[in-house]
Design a protein around this motif. Structure first.
Motif, short mmCIF file in Angstrom:
data_model
loop_
_atom_site.label_atom_id
_atom_site.label_comp_id
_atom_site.label_asym_id
_atom_site.label_seq_id
_atom_site.Cartn_x
_atom_site.Cartn_y
_atom_site.Cartn_z
N ASN A 1 -1.83 6.32 1.19
CA ASN A 1 -1.39 4.96 0.74
C ASN A 1 -2.02 4.57 -0.57
OD1 ASN A 1 -0.80 2.28 0.25
ND2 ASN A 1 -2.17 1.38 2.32
N LYS B 1 -1.46 2.25 -2.69
CA LYS B 1 -1.65 0.91 -2.75
C LYS B 1 -1.33 0.51 -4.37
CE LYS B 1 -5.34 0.69 0.44
NZ LYS B 1 -6.65 0.05 0.88
N GLN C 1 5.70 0.91 0.58
CA GLN C 1 4.23 0.17 1.21
C GLN C 1 4.78 -1.15 1.78
OE1 GLN C 1 1.40 -0.43 -2.05
NE2 GLN C 1 1.54 1.73 -2.74
N LEU D 1 5.21 1.51 5.32
CA LEU D 1 4.28 0.72 5.88
C LEU D 1 4.86 -0.51 5.96
CD1 LEU D 1 1.20 1.89 3.56
CD2 LEU D 1 2.06 2.95 5.60
N HIS E 1 0.67 -4.04 6.97
CA HIS E 1 -0.82 -3.46 6.54
C HIS E 1 -1.82 -4.70 6.38
CE1 HIS E 1 -3.85 -2.09 3.95
NE2 HIS E 1 -3.42 -0.73 4.43
#
Ligand code: PEP
Length: 256
Positions: free
Chosen positions: A8, A10, A63, A90, A93
């Motif tokens: 990930n 980010k 994400q 994702l 999160h």
């Protein structure tokens, strides 16, 4: 079941940096069918990286995504727009739960929207430090798990991945602590039991459960051998290509 190694990224890397990283990773990646290597770049990089990636070797994840397919939702990117570009996303999160105030209801709609658009949601769940201290971990995990899956039918459960990420173990937490294999095992067992009780053995057995929280090359082997753990979700260590490659190599060895 496959072992999943998910990076990930980010809010890191420009599109150019992401492309160079991917180029180097693709060159070194072993072709190992039991290992599913996935990276989640920023939304901006998904389109160019989707043209660059070799999907036989690895996959892309978003994400985040929005739960409506189209409409007046300024600034959002829908799973319908991501369809075909990524294989995973994702959802839920902890940074989206606690920084961007996403609740279980919204997360459930996102999980459903991902599935509707043939994208496998990686539903992230995990307790914060004070919830663990007050003995609330089991309740939080059950609530986030069943809340996030509330729009998923029995037949659709096989299209979901769960990631257990204790928020206190994520490296960006102020005083991040490493989770112990026993702590992880206890929660992973709870996740599996909850899925089993809710969806039945046939549906629940095939659901991969990943662990995330300050994973590095130093602890990946120990985390991957926790019974019931099928892979890792990796934040900061995935930003360093050599470390991410070391973790992939460890996962390969653990599986052999
Ligand atoms: C994450 O935020 O998903 C994560 C696991 O981060 P880190 O590996 O940096 O703790």
């Amino acid at each position: 079941m496959k072992t999943y190694i998910v990076g990930n990224w980010k809010l890191n890397f420009t599109v150019g940096e992401a492309s160079i990283y991917l180029h180097k990773l693709l060159k070194t990646l072993p072709n190992y069918r039991d290992l599913e290597v996935v990276v989640a770049p920023s939304a901006l990089a998904l389109q160019p990286l989707s043209l660059q990636i070799d999907r036989h070797k690895m996959k892309l994840a978003a994400q985040n995504g929005f739960y409506r397919d189209t409409g007046a939702y300024t600034g959002e990117i829908s799973f319908a727009q991501l369809r075909g570009m990524v294989d995973y996303a994702l959802v839920g999160h902890s940074e989206r739960r606690y920084v961007l105030h996403e609740d279980d209801k919204m997360i459930a709609k996102k999980v459903a929207a991902a599935i509707r658009n043939r994208i496998t949601p990686i539903l992230c769940i995990g307790e914060i430090e004070s919830e663990r201290a007050f003995g609330e971990t089991a309740d939080v995990i059950r609530d986030q798990l069943l809340g996030g899956l509330s729009e998923v039918s029995d037949d659709e459960l096989s299209k979901v991945i769960i990631a257990y990420e204790p928020v206190w173990a994520i490296s960006s937490a102020k005083s991040a602590k490493l989770a112990t294999p026993d702590e992880i095992r206890e929660v992973v067992d709870l996740i599996r039991k909850t899925l089993l009780d809710t969806y039945g053995a046939k549906a629940a057995e095939g659901v991969p459960v990943l662990f995330g929280g300050s994973v590095s090359a130093a602890n990946a082997g120990a985390y991957l051998t926790v019974p019931g753990v099928n892979g890792l979700l990796i934040g900061s260590s995935s930003l360093i290509l050599s470390e991410f490659c070391d973790i992939i190599e460890i996962a390969k060895r653990v599986r052999e």
